[in-house]
Scaffold this motif. Structure first.
Motif, PDB file in Angstrom:
ATOM      1  N   GLN A 154     -45.172  -5.368  24.823  1.00  0.00           N
ATOM      2  CA  GLN A 154     -45.679  -4.435  23.881  1.00  0.00           C
ATOM      3  C   GLN A 154     -44.880  -2.912  24.012  1.00  0.00           C
ATOM      4  O   GLN A 154     -44.401  -2.322  24.905  1.00  0.00           O
ATOM      5  CB  GLN A 154     -47.071  -3.694  25.202  1.00  0.00           C
ATOM      6  N   HIS A 155     -46.031  -2.080  23.480  1.00  0.00           N
ATOM      7  CA  HIS A 155     -45.100  -0.538  23.503  1.00  0.00           C
ATOM      8  C   HIS A 155     -46.562   0.275  23.252  1.00  0.00           C
ATOM      9  O   HIS A 155     -47.331   0.426  22.679  1.00  0.00           O
ATOM     10  CB  HIS A 155     -43.986  -0.900  21.957  1.00  0.00           C
ATOM     11  N   GLY A 156     -46.028   1.853  23.065  1.00  0.00           N
ATOM     12  CA  GLY A 156     -46.755   2.541  23.554  1.00  0.00           C
ATOM     13  C   GLY A 156     -46.443   3.772  23.622  1.00  0.00           C
ATOM     14  O   GLY A 156     -45.339   4.285  24.434  1.00  0.00           O
ATOM     15  N   SER A 167     -50.747   1.442  24.839  1.00  0.00           N
ATOM     16  CA  SER A 167     -50.020   0.149  24.725  1.00  0.00           C
ATOM     17  C   SER A 167     -50.588  -0.718  24.093  1.00  0.00           C
ATOM     18  O   SER A 167     -51.412  -1.822  24.381  1.00  0.00           O
ATOM     19  CB  SER A 167     -49.495  -0.324  26.633  1.00  0.00           C
ATOM     20  N   HIS A 168     -49.315  -1.034  23.480  1.00  0.00           N
ATOM     21  CA  HIS A 168     -49.998  -2.462  22.404  1.00  0.00           C
ATOM     22  C   HIS A 168     -49.123  -3.258  22.153  1.00  0.00           C
ATOM     23  O   HIS A 168     -48.065  -2.864  21.533  1.00  0.00           O
ATOM     24  CB  HIS A 168     -50.781  -2.002  21.570  1.00  0.00           C
ATOM     25  N   VAL A 169     -49.438  -4.523  21.660  1.00  0.00           N
ATOM     26  CA  VAL A 169     -48.324  -4.886  20.190  1.00  0.00           C
ATOM     27  C   VAL A 169     -49.356  -5.315  19.239  1.00  0.00           C
ATOM     28  O   VAL A 169     -50.448  -5.787  19.416  1.00  0.00           O
ATOM     29  CB  VAL A 169     -48.025  -6.647  21.229  1.00  0.00           C
ATOM     30  N   ASP A 170     -48.253  -5.430  18.129  1.00  0.00           N
ATOM     31  CA  ASP A 170     -48.822  -4.941  17.481  1.00  0.00           C
ATOM     32  C   ASP A 170     -48.897  -7.091  16.834  1.00  0.00           C
ATOM     33  O   ASP A 170     -49.209  -7.967  16.823  1.00  0.00           O
ATOM     34  CB  ASP A 170     -48.248  -4.967  15.860  1.00  0.00           C
ATOM     35  N   LYS A 171     -50.510  -6.808  16.059  1.00  0.00           N
ATOM     36  CA  LYS A 171     -50.941  -8.067  15.744  1.00  0.00           C
ATOM     37  C   LYS A 171     -49.878  -8.999  15.142  1.00  0.00           C
ATOM     38  O   LYS A 171     -49.255  -8.748  14.419  1.00  0.00           O
ATOM     39  CB  LYS A 171     -52.224  -8.239  15.057  1.00  0.00           C
ATOM     40  N   PHE A 227     -44.166   0.131   8.508  1.00  0.00           N
ATOM     41  CA  PHE A 227     -43.822  -0.369   7.295  1.00  0.00           C
ATOM     42  C   PHE A 227     -44.435  -1.713   8.156  1.00  0.00           C
ATOM     43  O   PHE A 227     -43.702  -2.038   8.768  1.00  0.00           O
ATOM     44  CB  PHE A 227     -42.862  -0.230   6.809  1.00  0.00           C
ATOM     45  N   ARG A 228     -45.886  -2.367   7.454  1.00  0.00           N
ATOM     46  CA  ARG A 228     -45.536  -3.944   7.854  1.00  0.00           C
ATOM     47  C   ARG A 228     -45.823  -4.816   6.752  1.00  0.00           C
ATOM     48  O   ARG A 228     -46.739  -4.361   6.117  1.00  0.00           O
ATOM     49  CB  ARG A 228     -47.062  -4.014   8.242  1.00  0.00           C
ATOM     50  N   TRP A 229     -45.518  -5.407   6.687  1.00  0.00           N
ATOM     51  CA  TRP A 229     -46.046  -6.773   5.788  1.00  0.00           C
ATOM     52  C   TRP A 229     -46.780  -7.847   5.940  1.00  0.00           C
ATOM     53  O   TRP A 229     -46.423  -8.684   7.139  1.00  0.00           O
ATOM     54  CB  TRP A 229     -44.111  -7.647   4.945  1.00  0.00           C
TER      55      TRP A 229
HETATM   56 FE   LIG Z   1     -46.877  -1.264  16.899  1.00  0.00          FE
END
Ligand SMILES: [Fe+2]
Ligand SMILES: O=C(O)CCC(=O)C(=O)O
Length: 436
Positions: free
Chosen positions: A109-111, A55-59, A153-155
């Motif tokens: 948070q997602h995981g 489980s996390h939140v993307d920075k 995909f992250r910008w």
């Molecule tokens: Fe993520």
């Protein structure tokens, strides 16, 4: 939001990958399932084949406002958790695009649980305040989980984060000693309260008898006295006596359920939901208070002091309390495993900008503020445990230095009568001073 992609758009994506001649390279030596695809200008594409994702939140600060995740192969259930306690399981189907924006991107948070199956989730329509709403229901049906590949995909971006959601933001400071009130309360929500709700059943199977020092303390309670057990867990400290009034307070409803079982046979005992910071009991209502292994779950000095201030408030003048907390020094306890040496803790989890190391169980504590893994095993109907842990959850702890608990008590109308170390815990017996 999950968008189902057509075969056509998949082909477009593959075309894009080929067109930009993206190169795949190994992301981490230890985790061969995670690859990064080389960046095209500011776009970073991550390629994951794995059974689960913690489980996390993307920075927040290094990436833009939208994160996309394309799912290929098997469908999967992604767990979404909010620090307020809300939980939403989402089925991410094969060939769908998950769009993370706004609160979902920044404040949830997602995981993905690491297992070979997923529950079937259905939307059930319910009537609430005259309106028809859909709620997600986890059914007992299971779906086999196959290989899943996701492309995220992250910008990328530079500079401090400008998001309005600070609770899980990495741009906040990383000093637990100076943690802000709202961050401290979210941290405890995520890494204490939510965890205890989930582990209550398993936790209870590991706690049976009161510690000898608790037995010694409660033995002196005379007939007719009022004894409060604050943070009573499954109620293992409740005495089998009908000549005193025992009230057990617990914040976790799961543990309270377990405690109800324990107090059922004891005449003058009951348990109620109570939070040590607020504990809605009348001032000076108790002759004795026990607070065993609770205060170390508060994440700032101010909150630990407030927790002990509640104990002081509830004691009548002359009343006594036994308070115990986990000690940083475990050298005189059975906790340390002889075959495990102290390890440099590399895994860090960021909550509200506070970076917390993840402790390696049964090794010496390297920090005062840390997350301790709990390997969750399922309690089966016949009360036995599943053979293998099914999940790992992280509990927040502040492990105390020698004298730290005494110093907190001394700031309050409490006289420390005894202070000692017992099996990895710092303990104090203190007496409420008459201040009037
Ligand atoms: Fe993520
Ligand atoms: O596999 C996914 O869909 C999401 C991956 C993810 O959350 C991440 O890499 O941060």
């Amino acid at each position: 939001m999950v968008i189902n992609t057509t075969k056509d758009s998949l082909e477009k994506l593959i075309y894009l990958i080929i067109h930009f001649r993206l190169q795949i390279y190994l992301h981490s030596k230890n985790d061969k399932s995670k690859y990064k695809i080389k960046m095209v200008k500011r776009l970073l594409i991550t390629f994951i084949i794995s059974l689960g994702i913690p489980s996390h939140v993307d920075k927040h600060s290094p990436f833009g406002q939208t994160i996309l995740s394309l799912s290929l192969g098997s469908s999967v259930v992604m767990d979404w958790k909010h620090h307020s306690g809300k939980y939403v399981p989402v089925t991410v189907s094969a060939r769908s695009m998950l769009v993370m924006q706004g609160v979902a991107r920044y404040d949830w948070q997602h995981g993905i649980s690491s297992r070979t199956w997923d529950p079937v989730i259905i939307n059930r329509s319910v009537l609430s305040d005259g309106q028809q709403k859909f709620v997600k229901v986890i059914t007992s049906d299971k779906l086999e989980r196959g290989t899943r590949i996701s492309l995220t995909f992250r910008w990328t971006r530079k500079g401090p984060c400008e998001c309005p959601y600070k609770t899980l933001c990495d741009s906040m400071r990383d000093m637990p000693g100076q943690i802000e009130e709202n961050v401290a309360s979210s941290l405890e929500n995520l890494h204490v309260h939510q965890v205890y709700e989930q582990i209550a059943g398993h936790f209870s199977t590991t706690r049976h008898k009161p510690w000898p020092k608790v037995v010694e303390f409660t033995r002196q309670v005379p007939a007719g006295a009022v004894l409060l057990d604050l943070g009573c867990g499954n109620g293992k400290n409740i005495l089998d006596r009908n000549d005193i009034l025992q009230i057990a307070g617990e914040r976790s409803s799961g543990l309270l359920e377990e405690c109800r079982e324990h107090v059922r046979g004891v005449g003058a005992a009951d348990c109620v939901r109570a939070d040590l910071l607020l504990a809605a009991f009348k001032d000076q209502c108790a002759d004795f208070v026990i607070c065993i292994a609770v205060v170390h779950h508060f994440s700032s000095p101010a909150r630990r002091l407030q927790a002990i201030a509640t104990i002081a408030r509830l004691l009548r003048p002359g009343g006594r309390a036994l308070i115990t907390v986990w000690a940083k020094d475990q050298t005189k306890s059975n906790y340390l495993c002889k075959n495990k040496s102290a390890v440099e803790q590399k895994q860090l989890v960021t909550v509200g900008g506070v970076k917390l190391p993840v402790h390696e169980n049964r090794t010496e504590f390297q920090h005062n503020d840390l997350l301790v893994p709990w390997k969750l095993r399922r309690v089966k109907r016949d009360k036995t445990l599943s053979a293998q842990p099914e999940d790992t959850l992280l509990r927040y702890y502040h492990v105390f230095e020698e004298g730290e608990l005494d110093d907190l008590c001394k700031q309050l109308p409490l006289e420390v009568e005894k202070s000692f170390y017992e099996e990895g815990n710092w303990c104090v017996v203190c007496k409420k001073i008459n201040t009037t």
